[in-house]
Scaffold this motif. Structure first.
Motif, PDB file in Angstrom:
ATOM      1  N   PRO A 166      62.982  65.332-121.921  1.00  0.00           N
ATOM      2  CA  PRO A 166      62.692  66.697-121.447  1.00  0.00           C
ATOM      3  C   PRO A 166      62.406  67.673-122.584  1.00  0.00           C
ATOM      4  O   PRO A 166      61.586  68.582-122.424  1.00  0.00           O
ATOM      5  CB  PRO A 166      63.958  67.106-120.694  1.00  0.00           C
ATOM      6  N   THR A 171      58.878  67.099-123.553  1.00  0.00           N
ATOM      7  CA  THR A 171      58.037  67.632-122.479  1.00  0.00           C
ATOM      8  C   THR A 171      57.947  69.148-122.557  1.00  0.00           C
ATOM      9  O   THR A 171      56.869  69.725-122.358  1.00  0.00           O
ATOM     10  CB  THR A 171      58.585  67.203-121.107  1.00  0.00           C
ATOM     11  N   SER A 226      62.799  71.726-113.913  1.00  0.00           N
ATOM     12  CA  SER A 226      62.299  70.732-112.957  1.00  0.00           C
ATOM     13  C   SER A 226      61.030  70.066-113.481  1.00  0.00           C
ATOM     14  O   SER A 226      60.822  68.869-113.284  1.00  0.00           O
ATOM     15  CB  SER A 226      62.039  71.379-111.599  1.00  0.00           C
ATOM     16  N   LEU A 227      60.198  70.811-114.185  1.00  0.00           N
ATOM     17  CA  LEU A 227      58.999  70.227-114.778  1.00  0.00           C
ATOM     18  C   LEU A 227      59.368  69.225-115.870  1.00  0.00           C
ATOM     19  O   LEU A 227      58.775  68.147-115.954  1.00  0.00           O
ATOM     20  CB  LEU A 227      58.114  71.328-115.371  1.00  0.00           C
ATOM     21  N   CYS A 228      60.350  69.557-116.669  1.00  0.00           N
ATOM     22  CA  CYS A 228      60.743  68.686-117.772  1.00  0.00           C
ATOM     23  C   CYS A 228      61.539  67.470-117.313  1.00  0.00           C
ATOM     24  O   CYS A 228      61.635  66.483-118.042  1.00  0.00           O
ATOM     25  CB  CYS A 228      61.550  69.477-118.792  1.00  0.00           C
ATOM     26  N   ALA A 229      62.120  67.520-116.131  1.00  0.00           N
ATOM     27  CA  ALA A 229      62.909  66.390-115.634  1.00  0.00           C
ATOM     28  C   ALA A 229      62.027  65.293-115.039  1.00  0.00           C
ATOM     29  O   ALA A 229      62.468  64.150-114.922  1.00  0.00           O
ATOM     30  CB  ALA A 229      63.912  66.867-114.598  1.00  0.00           C
ATOM     31  N   LEU A 230      60.807  65.613-114.680  1.00  0.00           N
ATOM     32  CA  LEU A 230      59.930  64.598-114.082  1.00  0.00           C
ATOM     33  C   LEU A 230      59.664  63.397-114.995  1.00  0.00           C
ATOM     34  O   LEU A 230      59.703  62.261-114.530  1.00  0.00           O
ATOM     35  CB  LEU A 230      58.622  65.238-113.633  1.00  0.00           C
ATOM     36  N   PRO A 231      59.395  63.577-116.287  1.00  0.00           N
ATOM     37  CA  PRO A 231      59.198  62.394-117.135  1.00  0.00           C
ATOM     38  C   PRO A 231      60.439  61.517-117.260  1.00  0.00           C
ATOM     39  O   PRO A 231      60.325  60.321-117.527  1.00  0.00           O
ATOM     40  CB  PRO A 231      58.810  62.990-118.493  1.00  0.00           C
ATOM     41  N   ASP A 232      61.631  62.094-117.041  1.00  0.00           N
ATOM     42  CA  ASP A 232      62.853  61.284-117.042  1.00  0.00           C
ATOM     43  C   ASP A 232      62.797  60.228-115.934  1.00  0.00           C
ATOM     44  O   ASP A 232      63.302  59.121-116.112  1.00  0.00           O
ATOM     45  CB  ASP A 232      64.091  62.159-116.847  1.00  0.00           C
ATOM     46  N   LEU A 233      62.199  60.575-114.823  1.00  0.00           N
ATOM     47  CA  LEU A 233      62.071  59.602-113.737  1.00  0.00           C
ATOM     48  C   LEU A 233      61.209  58.417-114.155  1.00  0.00           C
ATOM     49  O   LEU A 233      61.515  57.267-113.827  1.00  0.00           O
ATOM     50  CB  LEU A 233      61.480  60.271-112.497  1.00  0.00           C
ATOM     51  N   LEU A 234      60.147  58.696-114.890  1.00  0.00           N
ATOM     52  CA  LEU A 234      59.286  57.620-115.371  1.00  0.00           C
ATOM     53  C   LEU A 234      60.026  56.717-116.352  1.00  0.00           C
ATOM     54  O   LEU A 234      59.954  55.488-116.251  1.00  0.00           O
ATOM     55  CB  LEU A 234      58.035  58.207-116.032  1.00  0.00           C
TER      56      LEU A 234
END
Length: 103
Positions: free
Chosen positions: A26, A29, A62-70
């Motif tokens: 994050p 990101t 919330s925008l920065c947490a999306l790459p954590d899912l990947l």
């Protein structure tokens, strides 16, 4: 038995490393977001100053947490379950920080 050997061989498959990666992704990101959207007009220090407003921080986190899912998906596909547990811990940590800032 073979799964245990695979877990022991990979040096990135530890809970602390997963936690660190879960916080690093994050942050990277966030820097990429600043560079892509605000770099020519806003300095990084000004960006961080406006970031700590409650209405802005929720969108950015919330925008920065999306790459954590990947990254979490990649860790589970490579059978790196200890690293994935560390990622879950870092996501919970980010959620708690967000809730504290929101209050």
């Amino acid at each position: 038995m073979e799964t245990r050997k695979r877990e022991e061989k990979n040096k990135y498959n530890t809970i602390p490393m997963g936690f660190f990666i879960g916080l690093l992704v994050p942050a990277i990101t966030l820097l990429l977001f600043w560079y892509a959207k605000y770099y020519p007009t806003t300095s990084l220090s000004d960006f961080f100053t406006t970031l700590f407003k409650p209405e802005v921080i929720m969108k950015i986190v919330s925008l920065c947490a999306l790459p954590d899912l990947l990254v979490f998906y990649i860790m589970t596909k490579k059978d790196m379950m200890l690293g994935a547990k560390g990622m879950i811990g870092s996501i919970i940590f980010l959620i708690v920080i967000t809730i504290i800032v929101k209050l």
